[in-house]
Design a protein around this motif. Structure first.
Motif, short mmCIF file in Angstrom:
data_model
loop_
_atom_site.label_atom_id
_atom_site.label_comp_id
_atom_site.label_asym_id
_atom_site.label_seq_id
_atom_site.Cartn_x
_atom_site.Cartn_y
_atom_site.Cartn_z
N PRO A 9 -3.27 2.62 1.02
CA PRO A 9 -3.82 3.44 -0.12
C PRO A 9 -3.63 3.18 -1.15
O PRO A 9 -4.45 3.39 -2.15
CB PRO A 9 -2.92 4.76 0.26
CG PRO A 9 -1.51 4.50 1.00
CD PRO A 9 -2.42 3.18 1.91
N TYR A 10 -2.44 2.49 -1.57
CA TYR A 10 -2.44 1.96 -2.97
C TYR A 10 -3.16 0.89 -3.30
O TYR A 10 -4.13 0.94 -4.42
CB TYR A 10 -1.04 1.50 -3.44
CG TYR A 10 -0.75 1.31 -4.82
CD1 TYR A 10 -0.59 2.01 -5.90
CD2 TYR A 10 -0.83 -0.12 -5.17
CE1 TYR A 10 -0.50 1.76 -6.95
CE2 TYR A 10 -0.58 -0.49 -6.43
CZ TYR A 10 -0.42 0.27 -7.48
OH TYR A 10 -0.39 0.18 -8.78
N ALA A 11 -3.54 -0.12 -2.50
CA ALA A 11 -4.59 -1.02 -2.53
C ALA A 11 -6.07 -0.56 -2.88
O ALA A 11 -6.79 -0.90 -3.54
CB ALA A 11 -4.59 -1.94 -1.49
N ALA A 12 -6.28 0.66 -2.07
CA ALA A 12 -7.54 1.26 -1.80
C ALA A 12 -7.88 1.81 -3.48
O ALA A 12 -9.01 1.79 -3.80
CB ALA A 12 -7.81 2.40 -0.78
N LEU A 13 -6.74 2.53 -3.75
CA LEU A 13 -6.84 3.31 -5.22
C LEU A 13 -6.94 2.30 -6.06
O LEU A 13 -8.03 2.39 -7.17
CB LEU A 13 -5.38 4.04 -5.53
CG LEU A 13 -5.58 4.71 -6.53
CD1 LEU A 13 -6.53 6.08 -6.71
CD2 LEU A 13 -4.06 5.44 -6.68
N THR A 14 -6.35 1.06 -6.33
CA THR A 14 -6.51 -0.03 -7.31
C THR A 14 -7.82 -0.66 -7.20
O THR A 14 -8.48 -1.06 -8.32
CB THR A 14 -5.36 -1.13 -7.36
OG1 THR A 14 -5.31 -1.64 -5.98
CG2 THR A 14 -3.88 -0.39 -7.61
N ALA A 15 -8.32 -0.83 -5.96
CA ALA A 15 -9.84 -1.37 -5.70
C ALA A 15 -10.61 -0.23 -6.55
O ALA A 15 -11.80 -0.91 -7.05
CB ALA A 15 -9.95 -1.53 -4.26
N ALA A 16 -10.51 0.80 -6.17
CA ALA A 16 -11.31 1.94 -6.79
C ALA A 16 -11.28 1.73 -8.40
O ALA A 16 -12.44 2.00 -9.04
CB ALA A 16 -11.22 3.17 -6.32
N ALA A 17 -10.00 1.67 -8.97
CA ALA A 17 -9.99 1.62 -10.43
C ALA A 17 -10.81 0.46 -10.79
O ALA A 17 -11.18 0.57 -12.01
CB ALA A 17 -8.28 1.64 -10.55
N GLN A 18 -10.67 -0.78 -10.13
CA GLN A 18 -11.31 -1.79 -10.86
C GLN A 18 -12.88 -1.64 -10.65
O GLN A 18 -13.54 -2.14 -11.71
CB GLN A 18 -11.01 -3.04 -9.61
CG GLN A 18 -11.50 -4.28 -9.95
CD GLN A 18 -11.06 -4.87 -11.59
OE1 GLN A 18 -9.83 -4.84 -11.73
NE2 GLN A 18 -12.01 -4.86 -12.51
N ARG A 19 -13.20 -0.90 -9.82
CA ARG A 19 -14.86 -0.36 -9.87
C ARG A 19 -15.14 0.27 -11.26
O ARG A 19 -16.09 -0.03 -11.99
CB ARG A 19 -15.13 0.45 -8.67
CG ARG A 19 -15.08 -0.14 -7.38
CD ARG A 19 -16.49 -0.86 -7.16
NE ARG A 19 -16.60 -1.17 -5.82
CZ ARG A 19 -16.99 -0.50 -5.07
NH1 ARG A 19 -17.74 0.40 -5.20
NH2 ARG A 19 -17.22 -0.96 -3.63
N LEU A 20 -14.17 1.03 -11.56
CA LEU A 20 -14.20 1.77 -12.82
C LEU A 20 -14.09 0.87 -14.06
O LEU A 20 -14.82 0.99 -15.09
CB LEU A 20 -13.44 3.09 -12.90
CG LEU A 20 -13.83 4.24 -12.27
CD1 LEU A 20 -12.59 5.16 -11.76
CD2 LEU A 20 -14.97 5.01 -12.73
N ASP B 184 -20.35 5.16 -5.34
CA ASP B 184 -19.83 3.98 -4.56
C ASP B 184 -18.50 3.87 -4.25
O ASP B 184 -18.17 3.61 -3.05
CB ASP B 184 -20.16 2.74 -5.65
CG ASP B 184 -21.60 2.40 -5.94
OD1 ASP B 184 -22.69 2.93 -5.22
OD2 ASP B 184 -21.91 1.91 -6.82
N ILE B 185 -17.60 4.48 -4.90
CA ILE B 185 -16.19 4.65 -4.54
C ILE B 185 -15.95 5.25 -3.55
O ILE B 185 -15.12 5.35 -2.55
CB ILE B 185 -15.13 4.99 -5.88
CG1 ILE B 185 -15.41 3.98 -6.94
CG2 ILE B 185 -13.91 5.26 -5.54
CD1 ILE B 185 -14.49 4.62 -8.16
N ALA B 186 -16.52 6.87 -3.56
CA ALA B 186 -16.58 7.62 -2.32
C ALA B 186 -17.08 6.72 -1.02
O ALA B 186 -16.42 7.22 -0.01
CB ALA B 186 -17.34 8.74 -2.65
#
Length: 221
Positions: free
Chosen positions: A8-19, A200-202
Motif C-alpha cells: 500500500p505504501y508503494a501504491a500511495l507513493t506511486a500515486a503521489a508521483q503522478r500528481l 488515472d490514479i483511481a
C-alpha cells in the motif's frame, strides 16, 4: 511495475508521483503563459512583476519543485504514520491542528499562509469533485482502518497540493506580487490537470487490486 495491494505504501507513493508529474507539467504551462504576457493582466498586476515571476520560474524552478515535493511527501508520510500507529483520522488531526490552542503557537504570517492555502485548496477541489469522490473510495480501501470513504483521510486531496504549491513558491520568492502571480498561474494549470490525473490514479489502484469502499449515497428529498 504496478504496485500490488500488498504494497500500500508503494501504491500511495506511486500515486503521489503522478500528481508531482502533473504539477511539473503545470509549471511548464505557467511558464508558457507568462512568456506571452505583453500587458498588465486583468487584476492589474504590473507587467514588470510578470517578468520577474517568469525569471524566477526559469532560474529557480528546481528549488520550487524540491520544496513542493518535500511538503507533499511530509503530508503523505504523516498520514501513513497515523494509520500505522494511532488509527486517528486526518479529520481528527486537522481539528486539533486548527484549534485556537494550536493557532496561538504560530505567528500571524503562518496563519495567513494557512488561510490562503485553504482557499486555494477549495479552488482546486471545485474542478475535480466527481473524480475526487471516486479517488476517496480507493484511498479508503488502501489506507485502513476505515469503513467509509473520508475525504479528510486522503493525503492526495487538493488542499494538500495547495499547501505544497504555496511552500514551493515561498521557497523562491518573498515578493508578494510575484508570489501571487506564480501561485495563481500554477493553481490554474494544476486545476485543469487534476480531473484526468485523479481518474488515472483511481484506475491504477483498481488494476492493482485495491477494493474501493462503497460511496455513501445521499438521498435528496
Amino acid at each position: 511495475m504496478t504496485p500490488s495491494i500488498t504494497q500500500p505504501y508503494a501504491a500511495l507513493t506511486a500515486a503521489a508521483q503522478r500528481l508531482k508529474d502533473a504539477f511539473r507539467a503545470s509549471l511548464l504551462a505557467s511558464r508558457d503563459a507568462l512568456s506571452v504576457a505583453t500587458m498588465p493582466v486583468a487584476d492589474g498586476t504590473a507587467l514588470a512583476d510578470v517578468r520577474v515571476a517568469m525569471f524566477d520560474l526559469d532560474r529557480k524552478q528546481s528549488a520550487l519543485l524540491a520544496a513542493f515535493d518535500q511538503c507533499f511527501d511530509e503530508a503523505i508520510d504523516a498520514e501513513w504514520r497515523r494509520r500505522k500507529t494511532t488509527g486517528r483520522t486526518s479529520a481528527q488531526a486537522t481539528a486539533f491542528a486548527t484549534s485556537w490552542e494550536a493557532l496561538s503557537l504560530v505567528d500571524d504570517a503562518q496563519v495567513e499562509r494557512q488561510v490562503a492555502a485553504d482557499r486555494l485548496g477549495e479552488l482546486l477541489r471545485s474542478g475535480c469533485e466527481v473524480e475526487l469522490r471516486l479517488l476517496d473510495t480507493f484511498i479508503g480501501g488502501l489506507l485502513p482502518p476505515s469503513d467509509r470513504p473520508d475525504a479528510d483521510r486522503n493525503p492526495l486531496r487538493p488542499d494538500v497540493l495547495a499547501k505544497a504549491l504555496v511552500a514551493g513558491v515561498e521557497a523562491i520568492t518573498a515578493n508578494p506580487d510575484v508570489h501571487k502571480i506564480l501561485v495563481t498561474q500554477g493553481a490554474r494549470n494544476l486545476r485543469s490537470a487534476l480531473p484526468a490525473t485523479y481518474r488515472d490514479i483511481a484506475d491504477t489502484l483498481r488494476a492493482a487490486g485495491v477494493e474501493p469502499l462503497a460511496m455513501t449515497v445521499r438521498n435528496v428529498q
